[in-house]
Design a protein around this motif. Structure first.
Motif, PDB file in Angstrom:
ATOM      1  N   THR A 135       0.864  -1.177   0.000  1.00  0.00           N
ATOM      2  CA  THR A 135       0.000   0.000   0.000  1.00  0.00           C
ATOM      3  C   THR A 135       0.905   1.232   0.000  1.00  0.00           C
ATOM      4  N   SER A 136       0.306   2.395  -0.052  1.00  0.00           N
ATOM      5  CA  SER A 136       1.091   3.629   0.009  1.00  0.00           C
ATOM      6  C   SER A 136       1.750   3.751   1.379  1.00  0.00           C
ATOM      7  N   THR A 138       2.458   6.369   2.840  1.00  0.00           N
ATOM      8  CA  THR A 138       1.910   7.511   3.564  1.00  0.00           C
ATOM      9  C   THR A 138       0.509   7.231   4.103  1.00  0.00           C
ATOM     10  N   GLN A 196       2.238   1.254  -9.550  1.00  0.00           N
ATOM     11  CA  GLN A 196       2.849   1.750  -8.320  1.00  0.00           C
ATOM     12  C   GLN A 196       2.637   3.254  -8.140  1.00  0.00           C
ATOM     13  N   ILE A 199      -0.668   3.672  -6.579  1.00  0.00           N
ATOM     14  CA  ILE A 199      -0.649   3.263  -5.176  1.00  0.00           C
ATOM     15  C   ILE A 199       0.034   4.339  -4.334  1.00  0.00           C
ATOM     16  N   ILE A 200       1.194   4.782  -4.778  1.00  0.00           N
ATOM     17  CA  ILE A 200       1.959   5.794  -4.044  1.00  0.00           C
ATOM     18  C   ILE A 200       1.150   7.084  -3.914  1.00  0.00           C
ATOM     19  N   GLY A 201       0.422   7.433  -4.967  1.00  0.00           N
ATOM     20  CA  GLY A 201      -0.386   8.645  -4.940  1.00  0.00           C
ATOM     21  C   GLY A 201      -1.669   8.523  -4.163  1.00  0.00           C
ATOM     22  N   GLY A 202      -1.987   7.323  -3.688  1.00  0.00           N
ATOM     23  CA  GLY A 202      -3.196   7.116  -2.906  1.00  0.00           C
ATOM     24  C   GLY A 202      -4.465   6.997  -3.715  1.00  0.00           C
ATOM     25  N   SER A 217      10.903   0.572  -4.558  1.00  0.00           N
ATOM     26  CA  SER A 217       9.954   1.533  -3.985  1.00  0.00           C
ATOM     27  C   SER A 217       9.793   1.325  -2.483  1.00  0.00           C
ATOM     28  N   LYS A 222       8.469   4.535  -0.349  1.00  0.00           N
ATOM     29  CA  LYS A 222       7.284   4.968  -1.092  1.00  0.00           C
ATOM     30  C   LYS A 222       6.134   3.971  -0.978  1.00  0.00           C
ATOM     31  N   LEU A 223       6.477   2.695  -0.834  1.00  0.00           N
ATOM     32  CA  LEU A 223       5.471   1.648  -0.673  1.00  0.00           C
ATOM     33  C   LEU A 223       5.673   0.952   0.665  1.00  0.00           C
TER      34      LEU A 223
END
Length: 328
Positions: A135-136, A138, A196, A199-202, A217, A222-223
């Protein structure tokens, strides 16, 4: 007279057979005499691409001829695999044979423009690539349990990404959907890099992918890996639990990547390539490089790989049937 003719005919057949065998043997001795094309049916940066370039570089050294990458991504590996099935069976076109196109696709597609068992000659299984759920970094969930709790509380369908319909990442996500009971929506992307980014961007909640494809990542922060789809924890992600440890039972999805050639490629050439690949996999620096990318070295005979492909198709056929997955 009849016996003499029969003996003469038999001697001629044996001579022709011997000439044919010697011709094949000679073909293997002089092979390769020109550059070899290696089809990679997934996008640059994918696990298959990374491994394919490593194989091409090593075989270029040992075979004495350039092994050139022919990138043919798209449709979860289908486009490049079709191209490989139609290539001339002379040893000058090889293909990276992954678990998606060779093991999963035959189980989920009602119609497939190639048959892994009839259109290809397996050379060797190169590596295993266990799937990992990410998942992200963040996002709030830091465990599968927390992810499930938040998803259930939200009461909405969860989007999950894959690197294409019929890919191992798609089936791993579908498998997770079945065992978790979450309402989920599959979104296919053209490459793991594109997936990805979402995913990273939500924009998408989660993704399953081969461990080598997400490690950069993950290391870059990032992940976030939540669980590995293997029976034991991975030495490459020792702090990440298995799905069994996370309370989701026996969710085990291991991808694999091998090397194959079009059916009809001369046996001596296939044997030579198998020997070259196995010798390559025994080299210390190769094993070290594979380990740094989170690949698990396999190797073995051509017969071993053929049997493994058959077993994978049977296994995924059962999973697809239970999950109700059928693609046109």
């Amino acid at each position: 007279m009849h016996i003499t003719s029969w003996l003469t005919r038999t001697a001629s057949i044996l001579a022709l057979s011997l000439m044919g065998w010697c011709g094949l043997s000679h073909a293997a001795d002089v092979y390769p005499s020109r550059p070899i094309k290696l089809i990679v049916p997934f996008a640059p940066g994918s696990s298959t691409d990374v491994l394919g370039r490593m194989v091409a570089e090593r075989l270029t050294r040992t075979l004495g001829q350039p092994v050139v990458i022919d990138s043919r991504p798209g449709a979860g590996g289908v486009i490049g695999t079709i191209a490989g099935s139609k290539a001339s069976p002379d040893g000058y076109t090889l293909i990276m044979a992954g678990s998606g196109p060779f093991g999963v696709n035959p189980a989920i597609y009602a119609k497939l423009a190639y048959d892994p068992l009839k259109d290809f000659a397996p050379i060797a299984n190169l590596v295993f690539t266990p799937q990992v759920m990410v998942t992200s970094a963040t996002g709030a969930p830091k465990s599968v349990k927390q992810f499930l709790a938040e998803a259930q509380a939200g009461g909405k369908s969860i989007d999950y990404a894959s690197i294409g319909p019929g890919s191992t990442s798609h089936l791993a996500g579908a498998y997770f959907q079945r065992v978790s009971g979450l309402p989920m929506n599959h979104i296919a992307f053209k490459s793991n890099a594109e997936a990805q980014m979402q995913i990273i961007g939500g924009n998408v909640s989660l993704m399953f992918d081969a461990m080598p494809g997400v490690m950069n990542s993950v290391k870059a922060g990032k992940l976030r890996p939540l669980a590995v789809a293997s029976r034991e924890r991975s030495p490459y992600l020792p702090d990440v639990p298995t799905f069994a440890e996370a309370g989701l039972g026996n969710l085990v999805v291991t991808g694999w990547i091998g090397l194959a050639a079009p059916i009809g490629t001369p046996e001596p050439i296939l044997d030579k390539l198998n020997a070259e690949v196995n010798a390559m996999l025994q080299q210390f620096d190769v094993r070290e490089k594979l380990a740094s990318g989170a690949f698990i070295t396999v190797g073995g005979s051509r017969a071993d790989f053929a049997a493994y492909i058959r077993a994978e198709i049977a296994q995924w056929s059962q999973v697809a049937k239970q999950a109700g997955i059928q693609l046109d």
